[in-house]
Design a protein around this motif. Sequence first.
Motif, PDB file in Angstrom:
ATOM      1  N   VAL A  98       0.790  -1.138   0.062  1.00 17.46           N
ATOM      2  CA  VAL A  98      -0.073  -0.064   0.065  1.00 17.46           C
ATOM      3  C   VAL A  98       0.913   1.152   0.065  1.00 17.46           C
ATOM      4  CG1 VAL A  98      -1.865   1.383   1.350  1.00 17.46           C
ATOM      5  CG2 VAL A  98      -1.859  -1.334   1.153  1.00 17.46           C
ATOM      6  N   MET A  99       1.817   1.165   1.063  1.00 15.19           N
ATOM      7  CA  MET A  99       2.663   2.446   0.952  1.00 15.19           C
ATOM      8  C   MET A  99       3.502   2.763  -0.381  1.00 15.19           C
ATOM      9  SD  MET A  99       3.998   2.506   4.956  1.00 15.19           S
ATOM     10  CE  MET A  99       4.380   0.860   5.228  1.00 15.19           C
ATOM     11  N   GLN A 100       3.826   1.609  -0.976  1.00 13.57           N
ATOM     12  CA  GLN A 100       5.046   1.763  -2.000  1.00 13.57           C
ATOM     13  C   GLN A 100       3.785   2.271  -3.404  1.00 13.57           C
ATOM     14  OE1 GLN A 100       7.895   1.640  -2.814  1.00 13.57           O
ATOM     15  NE2 GLN A 100       8.848   0.538  -1.122  1.00 13.57           N
ATOM     16  N   SER A 101       2.609   1.628  -3.288  1.00 16.10           N
ATOM     17  CA  SER A 101       1.826   2.163  -4.360  1.00 16.10           C
ATOM     18  C   SER A 101       1.474   3.635  -4.293  1.00 16.10           C
ATOM     19  CB  SER A 101       0.475   1.310  -4.465  1.00 16.10           C
ATOM     20  OG  SER A 101       0.959  -0.350  -4.608  1.00 16.10           O
ATOM     21  N   LEU A 102       1.055   3.892  -2.912  1.00 19.58           N
ATOM     22  CA  LEU A 102       0.578   5.470  -3.060  1.00 19.58           C
ATOM     23  C   LEU A 102       1.819   6.168  -3.375  1.00 19.58           C
ATOM     24  CD1 LEU A 102      -1.571   5.093   0.494  1.00 19.58           C
ATOM     25  CD2 LEU A 102      -2.272   5.742  -1.866  1.00 19.58           C
ATOM     26  N   ARG A 103       3.215   6.141  -2.629  1.00 18.93           N
ATOM     27  CA  ARG A 103       4.206   6.807  -3.153  1.00 18.93           C
ATOM     28  C   ARG A 103       4.369   6.923  -4.756  1.00 18.93           C
ATOM     29  NH1 ARG A 103      10.444   5.856  -2.083  1.00 18.93           N
ATOM     30  NH2 ARG A 103      10.197   4.090  -3.467  1.00 18.93           N
ATOM     31  N   ARG A 104       4.338   5.692  -5.406  1.00 22.67           N
ATOM     32  CA  ARG A 104       4.466   5.842  -6.718  1.00 22.67           C
ATOM     33  C   ARG A 104       3.426   6.498  -7.338  1.00 22.67           C
ATOM     34  NH1 ARG A 104       8.521   4.867 -10.701  1.00 22.67           N
ATOM     35  NH2 ARG A 104       7.362   3.984 -12.564  1.00 22.67           N
ATOM     36  N   ALA A 105       1.908   6.454  -7.005  1.00 20.90           N
ATOM     37  CA  ALA A 105       0.952   7.157  -7.639  1.00 20.90           C
ATOM     38  C   ALA A 105       1.059   8.604  -7.359  1.00 20.90           C
ATOM     39  CB  ALA A 105      -0.253   6.468  -6.889  1.00 20.90           C
ATOM     40  N   ALA A 158      -5.643   8.968  -8.458  1.00 15.74           N
ATOM     41  CA  ALA A 158      -6.441   7.793  -8.227  1.00 15.74           C
ATOM     42  C   ALA A 158      -6.268   6.591  -9.012  1.00 15.74           C
ATOM     43  CB  ALA A 158      -7.873   8.295  -8.126  1.00 15.74           C
ATOM     44  N   ASN A 159      -6.263   6.900 -10.468  1.00 18.14           N
ATOM     45  CA  ASN A 159      -5.917   5.875 -11.367  1.00 18.14           C
ATOM     46  C   ASN A 159      -4.783   5.101 -11.251  1.00 18.14           C
ATOM     47  OD1 ASN A 159      -6.771   4.686 -13.682  1.00 18.14           O
ATOM     48  ND2 ASN A 159      -6.559   6.370 -14.997  1.00 18.14           N
ATOM     49  N   ALA A 160      -3.470   5.707 -10.727  1.00 20.89           N
ATOM     50  CA  ALA A 160      -2.445   4.887 -10.645  1.00 20.89           C
ATOM     51  C   ALA A 160      -2.404   4.296  -9.184  1.00 20.89           C
ATOM     52  CB  ALA A 160      -1.417   5.951 -10.552  1.00 20.89           C
ATOM     53  N   THR A 161      -3.025   4.643  -8.549  1.00 23.45           N
ATOM     54  CA  THR A 161      -3.218   3.942  -7.191  1.00 23.45           C
ATOM     55  C   THR A 161      -4.213   2.450  -7.296  1.00 23.45           C
ATOM     56  OG1 THR A 161      -3.311   5.938  -5.566  1.00 23.45           O
ATOM     57  CG2 THR A 161      -4.013   3.937  -4.633  1.00 23.45           C
ATOM     58  N   ALA A 162      -5.236   2.452  -8.032  1.00 25.12           N
ATOM     59  CA  ALA A 162      -6.124   1.526  -8.286  1.00 25.12           C
ATOM     60  C   ALA A 162      -5.306   0.434  -9.188  1.00 25.12           C
ATOM     61  CB  ALA A 162      -7.280   2.096  -9.164  1.00 25.12           C
ATOM     62  N   PHE A 163      -4.673   1.086 -10.190  1.00 23.63           N
ATOM     63  CA  PHE A 163      -3.657   0.240 -11.123  1.00 23.63           C
ATOM     64  C   PHE A 163      -2.648  -0.545 -10.470  1.00 23.63           C
ATOM     65  CE2 PHE A 163      -0.754  -0.963 -14.237  1.00 23.63           C
ATOM     66  CZ  PHE A 163      -1.411  -1.330 -15.413  1.00 23.63           C
ATOM     67  N   LEU A 164      -1.905   0.046  -9.707  1.00 26.42           N
ATOM     68  CA  LEU A 164      -0.744  -0.498  -9.057  1.00 26.42           C
ATOM     69  C   LEU A 164      -1.114  -1.321  -7.820  1.00 26.42           C
ATOM     70  CD1 LEU A 164       1.587   2.891  -8.948  1.00 26.42           C
ATOM     71  CD2 LEU A 164       1.819   1.008 -10.367  1.00 26.42           C
ATOM     72  N   LEU A 165      -2.155  -0.902  -7.204  1.00 30.61           N
ATOM     73  CA  LEU A 165      -2.576  -2.014  -6.085  1.00 30.61           C
ATOM     74  C   LEU A 165      -3.475  -2.959  -6.314  1.00 30.61           C
ATOM     75  CD1 LEU A 165      -2.008  -1.943  -2.950  1.00 30.61           C
ATOM     76  CD2 LEU A 165      -4.068  -0.434  -2.614  1.00 30.61           C
TER      77      LEU A 165
END
Length: 646
Positions: A98-105, A158-165
């Motif tokens: 979750v943390m990695q996805s949020l940082r990346r997003a 939002a889009n990147a968070t949903a995609f990465l997670l």
Amino acid sequence: MNAPRDEMELKEEAIREHYAAAANLLSGLDHTPRLAKAEAVAAPSERSPGIGTRPRFRSTTPGLVTRSTARPEGVRLIERIEAVGGDDPITSPAQAAVMQSLRRALAIALAVGEMFSAQTGLSELKKANLEGRLPDARRAEFSELLAAEALVTLSVFANATAFLLAPHATEQTVEIGTVEEVLTDNAQLALHGALWELDQDIAVFGTDEARMVASVLAYAEQLTENVRLRAETAPRLGAFTGANYRIEADDFPIAGFAPSRKARGTALVMAFKKPEEVVGNHIAKYQAMRLAKMLMAYDFERKLNPFAELGGFIFTFMGDGKPGTGKTTLIQMMAGLLDGYCRVAEYPFRYQNLSIENVDSYQGKSGQNAKAFIRNVMDPAVIGFGTIDDIDQIAGKRGDRQSSAGQQEITAVLMESFSGANTVVRGNCSFGMFSNYPENVDDALRQRAGARFLVDGPQTREDYIDILALLLGKNHSIPLGDHDLYAAQEIKRAVAESFERHSRPLEDGLENVFDRVRDEIGELDTMAKLGTYLKAIQAADERFTGRAIKNITDAVKVRAMDFELPDEWMEEPELFLFKDYETKKAMIGELRRPITVEMVVQEINRYADSEFRYADKSDEAAIENAVREMRRMEEAKRRYLEGKAP
């Protein structure tokens, strides 16, 4: 994978430049909620005395002065995420994801926002405003561009968070309600509001790690939709909506405010087989072909398949037969069909096989591997096909001392997943269990296979001629002779003949039961007589329980759906696949056939034949083992007595 010609690649360096700012946003920031009302406690307190909290991030947007008279609230998302699931000081894989996805997003969103600002001239306007030289005539343009940048940044985040997670999603779902704190004054304030509300949702709904992941995904999807609706009437967004981007490292596409696929399929490296290359196995081939088309009817909006609602969907099946009869070929055929259909419809397709390599010597690891396999295939955002080849080697029989702890773990996971209290059959995936020795599979696990595919290979003279011609290929001049090549593989005729063979049982033990019941009560043409036959089977084999009846009735419902979805529906998605759920359901309902007595008798015999076949093999194997053990004891006794002789 190279970006298509109409997509511009967003450089990795441009994204990583924003990693520090993204990390600071997650570590700590102050935000005064403007549209939403706090429902959760403030950010978590320090973990122990002497360990200070992370610094709060107070950013300023260049060229803007922001004021607030209300009391700001501290948001420390990293600490909020770390607090989920107890006091374990070690970050778990789910928390890290979750943390990695949020940082990346966040970094991607900041990079895209920066690009938008440069393309539209907003950067120069910010600089002019900061220096006090922004003309009054351009202040309205400045405000509109700031709002546009805020919408762009929120959408990409939002889009990147949903995609990465998405790859870390489970079957757990959470309803978070409407996203409210959507601010469009400027990009930085917009992200502050988004992270504040996300922190609130995790605090309220993320009571464990699975619900935390589900909460973040639900929030991201809600935010994407909210921003998309606002963008429909917002000005000055042409620079963003008129170009497509792709982040190469994540294979993440950005096409305006449209949500990207929330899950990705797997690139298959497999020698696909065409249906005509599967010789014999008529019923198994026919049902596999139909199942592939059934899966394609899945509706991604409703997260449900009309076949699952109407009945007749095959969620699990068992394919058994002697070595070399075509089980692997059947897998290759079905995976190939699904891969082709999904490419045409641009659906994400995921195929996975649970193999003997997933049985691990470390306690609990085998169960984790099996759960990951189930979770990946059942992901509601993909079309999934999961196989367990040689399941008799992978899943152990309960109570069998020769089964390892890892095999027992896998058995427990599969039983719970295939027919447990929390099993949800959406109709987006199917699992196939294959074995040369199904009698060695745990009885309860085997009965969780809703359909039975007897993979018995070529049977007739015509089958053997066809397979010989197929495997020899064309590099020869041997004449075919008196034979109509592949005519016996014509699927409808072959299947009709195969089903007809099951009007009487094929196994000797079941045939005796069938004849005895018919002699006593006559033809099986009423519910009462069919029930009498089922009870007689149960008297002969106590393993024939209520679950067996459910599997039989499911198979009968499949027969009621005994029609081919037209090939053109798969080749031209607009004809069927892209229709709304209710339309697809109505189209399928029109093709449904009535259930007949002949169908029920044939499916009872097909299922019971398989159980008697498994029982006979299992009993024979047990007898052989007992005989072998007796011979060993006799030999041991003889040697012992010889050793005592003077």
